[in-house]
Write a protein that holds these residues in place. Sequence first.
Motif, PDB file in Angstrom:
ATOM      1  N   THR A  40       1.473  11.220 -22.682  1.00  0.00           N
ATOM      2  CA  THR A  40       2.146  10.623 -21.520  1.00  0.00           C
ATOM      3  C   THR A  40       1.255  10.733 -20.290  1.00  0.00           C
ATOM      4  N   ARG A  41       0.675  11.893 -20.069  1.00  0.00           N
ATOM      5  CA  ARG A  41      -0.197  12.089 -18.909  1.00  0.00           C
ATOM      6  C   ARG A  41      -1.446  11.214 -19.003  1.00  0.00           C
ATOM      7  N   ASP A  42      -1.951  10.994 -20.207  1.00  0.00           N
ATOM      8  CA  ASP A  42      -3.113  10.121 -20.365  1.00  0.00           C
ATOM      9  C   ASP A  42      -2.768   8.700 -19.949  1.00  0.00           C
ATOM     10  N   ARG A  43      -1.591   8.226 -20.354  1.00  0.00           N
ATOM     11  CA  ARG A  43      -1.150   6.881 -19.918  1.00  0.00           C
ATOM     12  C   ARG A  43      -1.008   6.843 -18.400  1.00  0.00           C
ATOM     13  N   GLU A  44      -0.471   7.927 -17.834  1.00  0.00           N
ATOM     14  CA  GLU A  44      -0.310   7.968 -16.381  1.00  0.00           C
ATOM     15  C   GLU A  44      -1.663   8.023 -15.673  1.00  0.00           C
ATOM     16  N   ARG A  45      -2.638   8.699 -16.283  1.00  0.00           N
ATOM     17  CA  ARG A  45      -3.987   8.742 -15.707  1.00  0.00           C
ATOM     18  C   ARG A  45      -4.563   7.331 -15.633  1.00  0.00           C
ATOM     19  N   LYS A  46      -4.365   6.558 -16.693  1.00  0.00           N
ATOM     20  CA  LYS A  46      -4.828   5.164 -16.703  1.00  0.00           C
ATOM     21  C   LYS A  46      -4.077   4.348 -15.651  1.00  0.00           C
ATOM     22  N   LEU A  47      -2.793   4.622 -15.503  1.00  0.00           N
ATOM     23  CA  LEU A  47      -1.990   3.927 -14.501  1.00  0.00           C
ATOM     24  C   LEU A  47      -2.477   4.269 -13.089  1.00  0.00           C
ATOM     25  N   ILE A  48      -2.840   5.517 -12.858  1.00  0.00           N
ATOM     26  CA  ILE A  48      -3.365   5.918 -11.546  1.00  0.00           C
ATOM     27  C   ILE A  48      -4.636   5.135 -11.238  1.00  0.00           C
ATOM     28  N   LYS A  49      -5.503   4.959 -12.243  1.00  0.00           N
ATOM     29  CA  LYS A  49      -6.718   4.148 -12.040  1.00  0.00           C
ATOM     30  C   LYS A  49      -6.349   2.714 -11.664  1.00  0.00           C
ATOM     31  N   LYS A  96       0.842  -1.202   0.000  1.00  0.00           N
ATOM     32  CA  LYS A  96       0.000   0.000   0.000  1.00  0.00           C
ATOM     33  C   LYS A  96       0.875   1.250   0.000  1.00  0.00           C
ATOM     34  N   MET A  97       1.954   1.215   0.792  1.00  0.00           N
ATOM     35  CA  MET A  97       2.870   2.350   0.863  1.00  0.00           C
ATOM     36  C   MET A  97       3.533   2.587  -0.502  1.00  0.00           C
ATOM     37  N   ILE A  98       3.994   1.518  -1.149  1.00  0.00           N
ATOM     38  CA  ILE A  98       4.623   1.641  -2.471  1.00  0.00           C
ATOM     39  C   ILE A  98       3.632   2.236  -3.465  1.00  0.00           C
ATOM     40  N   LEU A  99       2.426   1.701  -3.494  1.00  0.00           N
ATOM     41  CA  LEU A  99       1.412   2.158  -4.446  1.00  0.00           C
ATOM     42  C   LEU A  99       1.014   3.611  -4.197  1.00  0.00           C
ATOM     43  N   ARG A 100       0.869   3.986  -2.938  1.00  0.00           N
ATOM     44  CA  ARG A 100       0.508   5.375  -2.621  1.00  0.00           C
ATOM     45  C   ARG A 100       1.627   6.335  -3.027  1.00  0.00           C
ATOM     46  N   GLN A 101       2.870   5.962  -2.734  1.00  0.00           N
ATOM     47  CA  GLN A 101       4.001   6.813  -3.135  1.00  0.00           C
ATOM     48  C   GLN A 101       4.049   6.966  -4.645  1.00  0.00           C
ATOM     49  N   TRP A 102       3.871   5.873  -5.365  1.00  0.00           N
ATOM     50  CA  TRP A 102       3.897   5.891  -6.821  1.00  0.00           C
ATOM     51  C   TRP A 102       2.783   6.792  -7.360  1.00  0.00           C
ATOM     52  N   ARG A 103       1.595   6.628  -6.783  1.00  0.00           N
ATOM     53  CA  ARG A 103       0.451   7.441  -7.189  1.00  0.00           C
ATOM     54  C   ARG A 103       0.726   8.922  -6.939  1.00  0.00           C
ATOM     55  N   ASN A 104       1.285   9.246  -5.766  1.00  0.00           N
ATOM     56  CA  ASN A 104       1.590  10.643  -5.445  1.00  0.00           C
ATOM     57  C   ASN A 104       2.603  11.233  -6.423  1.00  0.00           C
ATOM     58  N   GLN A 105       3.613  10.444  -6.785  1.00  0.00           N
ATOM     59  CA  GLN A 105       4.597  10.922  -7.750  1.00  0.00           C
ATOM     60  C   GLN A 105       3.942  11.200  -9.109  1.00  0.00           C
ATOM     61  N   LEU A 106       3.046  10.323  -9.522  1.00  0.00           N
ATOM     62  CA  LEU A 106       2.346  10.529 -10.793  1.00  0.00           C
ATOM     63  C   LEU A 106       1.467  11.781 -10.731  1.00  0.00           C
TER      64      LEU A 106
END
Length: 148
Positions: free
Chosen positions: A85-94, A38-48
């Motif tokens: 790039t941001r669109d791909r990241e938006r999908k990744l955030i989902k 959860k910590m890894i995923l939250r950090q990754w999401r915050n960076q995105l």
Amino acid sequence: MSKKETPAVSASVLKNFTPYKVKKGEEYMNEPQREHFKMILRQWRNQLMEEVDRTVHHLQDDAANYPDPADRATQEEEFSLELRTRDRERKLIKKIDSTIEKIAQDDYGFCESCGIEIGIRRLEARPTADKCIDCKTLDEIREKQWGA
């Protein structure tokens, strides 16, 4: 990397990343392991999300109406690439959000195809992985064969 895959997250991507130390006899996907992911995923999401904010500011600050058509075309191409790039990241955030939800539902870390453990190290490299390496490899072989 296939078109459908997401970029791997690694120690170089996340600040203060520490690999999980598995204790002898420890049950797979116990509470400390779930918290670790959860910590890894939250950090990754915050960076995105920080990247999204930077893009918005960049597009607002750098938008100029250049008189030279070549300069305008270059800027439009740059903005277009950044938005893709941001669109791909938006999908990744989902996908990250749905993975965090899987952890909350105690449905994380096991292969969707065969049900075996995906493994701590594979999940650290690709926290949104939903298949073990064998099933993922078979999928990629099938994809190559059928040109999907």
